[in-house]
Design a protein around this motif. Structure first.
Motif, short mmCIF file in Angstrom:
data_model
loop_
_atom_site.label_atom_id
_atom_site.label_comp_id
_atom_site.label_asym_id
_atom_site.label_seq_id
_atom_site.Cartn_x
_atom_site.Cartn_y
_atom_site.Cartn_z
N CYS A 1 -3.73 -3.12 1.01
CA CYS A 1 -2.99 -2.71 0.16
C CYS A 1 -2.43 -3.97 -0.54
O CYS A 1 -1.63 -3.74 -1.51
CB CYS A 1 -1.97 -1.57 0.61
N HIS B 1 -0.26 -6.14 0.55
CA HIS B 1 1.08 -6.58 0.78
C HIS B 1 1.30 -8.00 1.05
O HIS B 1 2.31 -8.64 0.75
CB HIS B 1 1.71 -5.49 1.79
N GLU C 1 5.89 0.14 4.89
CA GLU C 1 5.88 0.82 3.48
C GLU C 1 4.90 1.95 3.69
O GLU C 1 5.24 2.85 3.02
CB GLU C 1 5.69 -0.10 2.50
N GLU C 2 3.68 1.57 4.27
CA GLU C 2 2.72 2.73 4.24
C GLU C 2 3.15 3.87 5.23
O GLU C 2 3.83 3.84 6.30
CB GLU C 2 1.51 2.11 4.91
N HIS D 1 -6.69 0.39 0.38
CA HIS D 1 -6.75 1.45 1.83
C HIS D 1 -8.22 1.53 2.50
O HIS D 1 -8.52 2.62 2.79
CB HIS D 1 -6.23 2.73 1.74
ZN LIG Z 1 -1.00 1.15 0.28
#
Ligand SMILES: [Zn+2]
Ligand SMILES: [Zn+2]
Length: 419
Positions: free
Chosen positions: A95, A97, A132-133, A364
């Motif tokens: 993602c 991050h 966060e996921e 993802h």
């Molecule tokens: Zn994500």
């Protein structure tokens, strides 16, 4: 007075170190609330630079603050967690991050090296937020059971811990999947709440004495009807989505079912609709159960709130994007079906999350890779730094939270309400 140009040149000076750091964080992929090595790498750098911080916030989060004054308080939020690869082959930052983590550190280093924080009474806090996921529930529920966290996501826990009290605005950035553009500004994010309703009744022989039982399937079906009638009372523009399913109910045709489980997501485009729909779905469930002398136990699992971005802050962000890109390279106000816990912050404090492109492969997914290093690591950091410069130097750019205390109280009581 330090010019914006001079401040942004700090990013160019550090370019090689930034790209190397980006690569290191990309390879250091850890799942939510297990980001131990990532947090250690962050605090090692903060130690080296002499930046005060708090660590182990909501297990693996780190909060660092620059500036000592009691003026305007800007927060920069960077996610630090990754996702599992397919087939149990470790984790990957699919993602992106790690790019946010790298960006936050680039901005810290540039602000420090420029000396700008000594010329202002403002503060800039950096929140390295874990988890966060919305994944890995059994591990996170274990952490909740052991009192390590209260909610499933990093920002939700940090809000509950009071980390964002006193913050005036929240800035963040996220990689996007766009091709042929550089940035997006003003994107939406959808919001959702997960609900599970257990109807409890009484078993009985369905032939000999059904009247002695209390049939939970009847209660659940009555509630399903009430919920579908409820949808009729919401304007379609509000984006309410309710699609309940029965995940348990009845096992034998000879027995009155004594337990039935109904589950649904409540999805909506704005907070008011989400809260109102949650309250009214609960009423459908509870009152239909009551009508048939059944019990109904509702468990809410807080998802994420829809993100409504601060239009005023985004004007400043866009102005800074235009320093590095043509108008046609900026996508404005895209609608996204994705969700993020930054939506929760946006409910409490004026918040933005701009998007930057430069990714190849799918989000993802194990095909995710960084294609445009310049846009992901350098230009995006300059847009963020330029925005911070404007907020520090120009009072007219500043926005403030409204009714933070009341909103936080409402928010936490909604998250904590189990039935
Ligand atoms: Zn994500
Ligand atoms: Zn993400």
């Amino acid at each position: 007075m330090l010019t914006k140009e001079k401040l942004l040149s700090q990013i160019e000076n550090e370019k090689q170190a930034i790209l190397q750091r980006g690569e290191d964080f990309f390879l250091c992929a850890e799942l939510g609330f297990s980001e131990v090595k990532t947090a250690k790498e962050i605090t090692n750098l903060l130690d080296e630079w002499g930046v005060p911080y708090q660590k182990e916030v909501a297990v693996t989060g780190v909060v660092a603050t620059l500036g000592k004054g009691d003026g305007y308080h800007i927060a920069f939020v960077a996610d630090i967690d990754a996702l599992p690869r397919k087939g149990g082959l470790g984790n990957i930052h699919s993602c992106g991050h790690s790019i946010q983590t790298t960006m936050a550190l680039s901005v810290i280093k540039a602000l420090l090296a420029s000396g700008i924080m000594e010329q202002t009474d403002c503060k800039v806090s950096f929140f390295f937020t874990p988890g966060e996921e919305y994944i890995d529930f059994s591990y996170r529920e274990g952490l909740i059971a052991h009192g390590k966290i209260e909610f499933l996501s990093g920002k939700q826990n940090m809000i509950a811990l009071g980390c964002f009290d006193g913050v005036d605005c929240v800035l963040s950035a996220h990689a996007n999947g766009d091709v042929g553009t550089k940035f997006d500004v003003g994107s939406t994010l959808a919001g959702f709440m997960a609900k599970k309703a257990v109807f409890v009744g009484r078993a009985a022989h369905s032939g000999a004495a059904p009247h002695l039982g209390r049939n939970t399937l009847h209660g659940a079906i009555l509630a399903m009807n009430a919920i579908s009638f409820l949808k009729d009372q919401f304007d379609p523009q509000r984006g309410l989505r309710l699609n309940p399913v029965l995940t348990e109910g009845g096992g034998s045709v000879n027995v009155i079912p004594e337990e039935t489980v109904l589950e649904t997501y409540v999805r909506a485009n704005d907070n008011e609709t989400l809260f109102e729909a949650c309250r009214r779905v609960d009423a459908c469930l509870e009152l239909c159960a009551k009508a048939l002398e059944l019990q109904c136990i509702i468990t809410n699992t807080a998802g994420y709130l829809p993100l409504k971005q601060s239009a005023a802050l985004n004007q400043t962000v866009k102005k800074n994007m235009l320093l590095f890109s043509k108008p046609e390279e900026i996508v404005e106000n895209p609608v996204s079906g994705a969700s993020g816990d930054v939506g929760d912050l946006g409910f409490l404090i004026p918040t933005i999350q701009f998007g930057f492109s430069g990714i190849k492969g799918r989000f993802h997914d194990d095909t995710f890779a960084i294609a445009d290093y310049e846009n992901c690591y350098i230009t995006s950091a300059k847009v963020m730094l330029g925005t911070i410069y404007d907020l520090l130097m120009e009072k007219t750019c500043r926005v403030y939270p409204k009714e933070f205390e009341r909103r936080k109280k409402d928010y936490l009581s909604t998250l904590r309400r189990k039935n």
